[in-house]
Write a protein that holds these residues in place. Structure first.
Motif, PDB file in Angstrom:
ATOM      1  N   PHE A 216      24.767  26.450  23.117  1.00 21.18           N
ATOM      2  CA  PHE A 216      26.398  25.867  23.350  1.00 21.18           C
ATOM      3  C   PHE A 216      26.205  24.704  24.463  1.00 21.18           C
ATOM      4  O   PHE A 216      25.934  24.612  25.338  1.00 21.18           O
ATOM      5  CB  PHE A 216      27.171  26.862  24.046  1.00 21.18           C
TER       6      PHE A 216
ATOM      7  N   ARG B 228      28.346  20.928  25.404  1.00 18.05           N
ATOM      8  CA  ARG B 228      29.589  20.346  25.821  1.00 18.05           C
ATOM      9  C   ARG B 228      30.450  20.559  24.400  1.00 18.05           C
ATOM     10  O   ARG B 228      30.186  20.289  23.532  1.00 18.05           O
ATOM     11  CB  ARG B 228      29.655  18.967  25.909  1.00 18.05           C
TER      12      ARG B 228
ATOM     13  N   ARG C 135      22.898  29.255  26.913  1.00 16.57           N
ATOM     14  CA  ARG C 135      24.415  29.068  27.142  1.00 16.57           C
ATOM     15  C   ARG C 135      25.456  29.687  26.257  1.00 16.57           C
ATOM     16  O   ARG C 135      25.074  30.012  25.291  1.00 16.57           O
ATOM     17  CB  ARG C 135      24.646  27.490  27.366  1.00 16.57           C
TER      18      ARG C 135
ATOM     19  N   LEU D 160      37.688  21.785  34.856  1.00 13.41           N
ATOM     20  CA  LEU D 160      38.120  21.164  33.717  1.00 13.41           C
ATOM     21  C   LEU D 160      39.410  21.634  32.956  1.00 13.41           C
ATOM     22  O   LEU D 160      39.967  20.948  32.055  1.00 13.41           O
ATOM     23  CB  LEU D 160      37.028  21.335  32.580  1.00 13.41           C
TER      24      LEU D 160
HETATM   25  P1  AMP Z   1      21.880  21.304  27.960  1.00 14.76           P
HETATM   26  O1  AMP Z   1      21.548  22.973  27.824  1.00 14.76           O
HETATM   27  O2  AMP Z   1      20.977  20.723  29.048  1.00 14.76           O
HETATM   28  O3  AMP Z   1      21.418  20.470  26.544  1.00 14.76           O
HETATM   29  O4  AMP Z   1      23.285  20.590  28.390  1.00 14.76           O
HETATM   30  C1  AMP Z   1      24.316  21.035  27.704  1.00 14.76           C
HETATM   31  C2  AMP Z   1      25.474  20.797  28.454  1.00 14.76           C
HETATM   32  O5  AMP Z   1      26.775  21.385  27.948  1.00 14.76           O
HETATM   33  C3  AMP Z   1      25.564  21.348  29.694  1.00 14.76           C
HETATM   34  O6  AMP Z   1      25.759  20.189  30.935  1.00 14.76           O
HETATM   35  C4  AMP Z   1      26.611  22.315  30.013  1.00 14.76           C
HETATM   36  O7  AMP Z   1      27.321  22.567  31.295  1.00 14.76           O
HETATM   37  C5  AMP Z   1      27.624  21.512  28.845  1.00 14.76           C
HETATM   38  N1  AMP Z   1      28.537  22.746  28.272  1.00 14.76           N
HETATM   39  C6  AMP Z   1      28.424  23.698  27.616  1.00 14.76           C
HETATM   40  N2  AMP Z   1      29.400  24.441  27.460  1.00 14.76           N
HETATM   41  C7  AMP Z   1      30.418  23.789  27.989  1.00 14.76           C
HETATM   42  C8  AMP Z   1      31.857  24.185  28.090  1.00 14.76           C
HETATM   43  N3  AMP Z   1      32.279  25.251  27.531  1.00 14.76           N
HETATM   44  N4  AMP Z   1      32.344  23.203  28.830  1.00 14.76           N
HETATM   45  C9  AMP Z   1      31.989  21.961  29.128  1.00 14.76           C
HETATM   46  N5  AMP Z   1      30.591  21.701  29.199  1.00 14.76           N
HETATM   47  C10 AMP Z   1      29.747  22.725  28.549  1.00 14.76           C
END
Ligand code: AMP
Ligand code: MG
Length: 276
Positions: free
Chosen positions: A99, A101, A130, A144
């Motif tokens: 998961f 952004r 995530r 947010l």
């Molecule tokens: P990575 O796991 O390093 O690829 O980064 C994924 C990014 O997505 C991280 O910075 C998370 O904080 C962000 N992220 C995952 N889910 C959400 C969400 N529901 N809202 C905002 N950011 C998210």
């Protein structure tokens, strides 16, 4: 392999309703073992093949669904955990849902909309790299959505997971707990090694400045959403080899508790011969 202490993942489980103080929760446990002990290597290999065996059986049995939720601070080791704990496991029965952004379409829906479709089907293990917990972590730390909204999410999430559990999903949630010093070292390694640059995001340094806010958000998550049917485990994760041992053992304990069987063949196979 006789003399190694046994690994007891249950000591890392968050009892429902208990207070969590991550500053006083170890990040560097080694379970009384040493990485250099050849028996530890042998143990890792044997846990690994047991996970493989049980996953195969879960798939054959076809009645149970297993959801593993992974959350951590940046560099906490989510990817490494998936790589090591599921090494050699048949990819047909294990899926990883990452998961990131949320997209515009995802943001236009409620925050669980994108999550539910990735939950495991019968016979499957799904690992969330995530998860819906980002909606009470990064979202809370960076405001947010207004507090009034994210505050209600702990209740939604408990109910959502209870729905999954009531309908036959076994849930284990892992928080990989590293120290701030360990994170510094891991970030430095990513910076020093050109082959690791792809993993380095300048944004990770900004996030590091919010370390205490994240700690508070993780504590609230652990306190408010660890339940009997969807427990959190705070896994000491400074030592990657020990982290992998604990998580492998936990997965084994979880799968063994399901009483899995190879299904009977519905046809009568007695006297069946294979024609030339
Ligand atoms: P990575 O796991 O390093 O690829 O980064 C994924 C990014 O997505 C991280 O910075 C998370 O904080 C962000 N992220 C995952 N889910 C959400 C969400 N529901 N809202 C905002 N950011 C998210
Ligand atoms: Mg990242």
């Amino acid at each position: 392999m006789a003399k190694l202490p046994s690994i007891d993942p249950d000591r890392y489980r968050v009892r429902p309703g208990s207070a969590v103080d991550l500053r006083r929760t170890a990040t560097d446990d080694n379970g009384g073992m040493k990485k250099s002990d050849p028996d530890v290597g042998a143990l890792a290999a044997s846990l690994n093949s047991r996970v493989e065996e049980l996953q195969e059986l879960l798939y054959a049995d076809g009645r149970h669904k297993v959801l593993v939720v992974l959350q951590a601070t940046d560099t906490g080791g989510k990817d490494g955990t998936i790589r090591h704990v599921f090494e050699g496991v048949n990819p047909q029965g294990v899926k990883v849902a990452s998961f990131k952004r949320p997209t515009e379409v995802e943001l236009a829906h409620d925050y669980l909309w994108r999550v539910h479709r990735h939950t495991p089907a019968s016979g499957e293990i799904v690992v969330f790299n995530r998860s819906h917990y980002e909606d009470v972590l990064v979202v809370r730390v960076h405001g947010l959505v207004p507090e009034k909204r994210w505050k209600k999410r702990y209740d939604h999430i408990r109910h959502f997971e209870q729905l999954l559990a009531d309908e036959g999903t076994t849930i284990v949630k892992l928080f990989l707990h590293i120290s701030k010093d360990e994170q510094k070292e891991r970030l430095q390694q990513r910076l020093d090694d050109p082959e690791k640059h792809w993993k380095f995001a300048l944004g990770d340094l900004d996030e590091r400045e919010h370390w205490d806010d994240y700690r508070a958000a993780f504590e609230a998550m652990l306190e408010q959403t660890s339940t009997e049917d969807a427990p959190w485990y705070v896994i000491p994760a400074d030592r990657k080899w020990y982290r992998n041992l604990v998580i492998s053992q936990l997965l084994i304990d979880t799968l063994e508790s399901l009483d899995l069987h190879h299904p009977e063949n519905e046809d009568n196979l007695e006297g069946v011969t294979i024609p030339d």
